[in-house]
Design a protein around this motif. Structure first.
Motif, PDB file in Angstrom:
ATOM      1  N   ASP A 166     -38.083 -20.942  12.905  1.00 45.98           N
ATOM      2  CA  ASP A 166     -39.009 -21.740  12.111  1.00 45.98           C
ATOM      3  C   ASP A 166     -38.385 -23.071  11.710  1.00 45.98           C
ATOM      4  OD1 ASP A 166     -41.501 -22.092  10.469  1.00 45.98           O
ATOM      5  OD2 ASP A 166     -39.991 -22.148   8.874  1.00 45.98           O
ATOM      6  N   ARG A 213     -42.852 -19.020   3.916  1.00 52.28           N
ATOM      7  CA  ARG A 213     -42.068 -18.168   4.815  1.00 52.28           C
ATOM      8  C   ARG A 213     -40.753 -17.751   4.166  1.00 52.28           C
ATOM      9  NH1 ARG A 213     -43.611 -22.273   8.837  1.00 52.28           N
ATOM     10  NH2 ARG A 213     -45.340 -21.417  10.003  1.00 52.28           N
ATOM     11  N   TYR A 214     -40.094 -18.717   3.509  1.00 52.09           N
ATOM     12  CA  TYR A 214     -38.822 -18.396   2.870  1.00 52.09           C
ATOM     13  C   TYR A 214     -39.017 -17.413   1.716  1.00 52.09           C
ATOM     14  CZ  TYR A 214     -36.159 -21.742   5.627  1.00 52.09           C
ATOM     15  OH  TYR A 214     -35.534 -22.391   6.659  1.00 52.09           O
ATOM     16  N   CYS A 243     -36.415 -17.131  10.710  1.00 53.40           N
ATOM     17  CA  CYS A 243     -36.291 -18.331   9.873  1.00 53.40           C
ATOM     18  C   CYS A 243     -35.569 -19.452  10.622  1.00 53.40           C
ATOM     19  CB  CYS A 243     -35.572 -17.997   8.570  1.00 53.40           C
ATOM     20  SG  CYS A 243     -36.564 -17.012   7.440  1.00 53.40           S
ATOM     21  N   PHE A 278     -32.657 -17.581   0.775  1.00 51.48           N
ATOM     22  CA  PHE A 278     -34.035 -17.866   1.165  1.00 51.48           C
ATOM     23  C   PHE A 278     -34.847 -18.410  -0.014  1.00 51.48           C
ATOM     24  CE2 PHE A 278     -33.460 -14.644   4.768  1.00 51.48           C
ATOM     25  CZ  PHE A 278     -33.228 -15.646   5.699  1.00 51.48           C
ATOM     26  N   ALA A 334     -39.391 -14.190   3.439  1.00 50.12           N
ATOM     27  CA  ALA A 334     -38.103 -13.762   3.968  1.00 50.12           C
ATOM     28  C   ALA A 334     -37.237 -13.178   2.852  1.00 50.12           C
ATOM     29  CB  ALA A 334     -37.390 -14.935   4.642  1.00 50.12           C
TER      30      ALA A 334
END
Length: 147
Positions: free
Chosen positions: A97, A20-21, A94, A37, A24
């Motif tokens: 998350d 995800r990072y 984020c 990120f 991102a």
């Protein structure tokens, strides 16, 4: 429940968070957010690797994978950015998350983990809480959470 089961879950959420990072970082327009990120992605990879080593030490096998839900979340974030939500939406996503990851770690700590494992999980949880806090502060620069 075996000791490796909570580690399996935490490894999965760390791998998902790493991905995800990375996503991102590629979806934001600000260079400082992109670097932030990417640093978070590296931190989640290190956490997953450390948990995987602990799982192996406890007799588990050497496997590291994300969850299906993580794939769905990354796809949803891309759709959100495509719909012109911008950097604030990525930061908010984020942050949300990170809070979910905190909850997973708290669930693991509620279990009867061996002392060494508990120390690893508690230390990683503290690091993830710092990330969640920094994302909350960053989001405030955009005027707060999205509705």
């Amino acid at each position: 429940m075996s000791t490796t089961e909570p580690l399996d879950r935490l490894i999965g959420v760390c791998v998902d968070a790493e991905k995800r990072y990375h996503h991102a970082a590629s979806d934001v327009g600000r260079a400082d957010l992109e670097k932030y990120f990417e640093r978070q992605a590296v931190a989640r990879k290190k956490a997953a690797d450390e948990l995987n080593r602990e799982r192996i030490r406890l007799g588990g096998d050497d496997k590291e994978a994300g969850t299906f839900g993580g794939l769905i979340d990354r796809t949803a974030m891309d759709f959100s950015v495509i719909m012109s939500a911008g950097d604030s939406a990525v930061v908010d996503w984020c942050r949300s998350d990170a809070q979910s990851v905190v909850a997973e770690y708290e669930r693991a700590l509620a279990l009867n983990l061996p002392p060494g494992t508990r120390e690893i999980v508690a230390r990683q949880l503290a690091e993830i809480r710092l990330t969640a806090t920094s994302l909350e502060k960053e989001l405030q620069a955009y005027g707060g959470r999205r509705s």
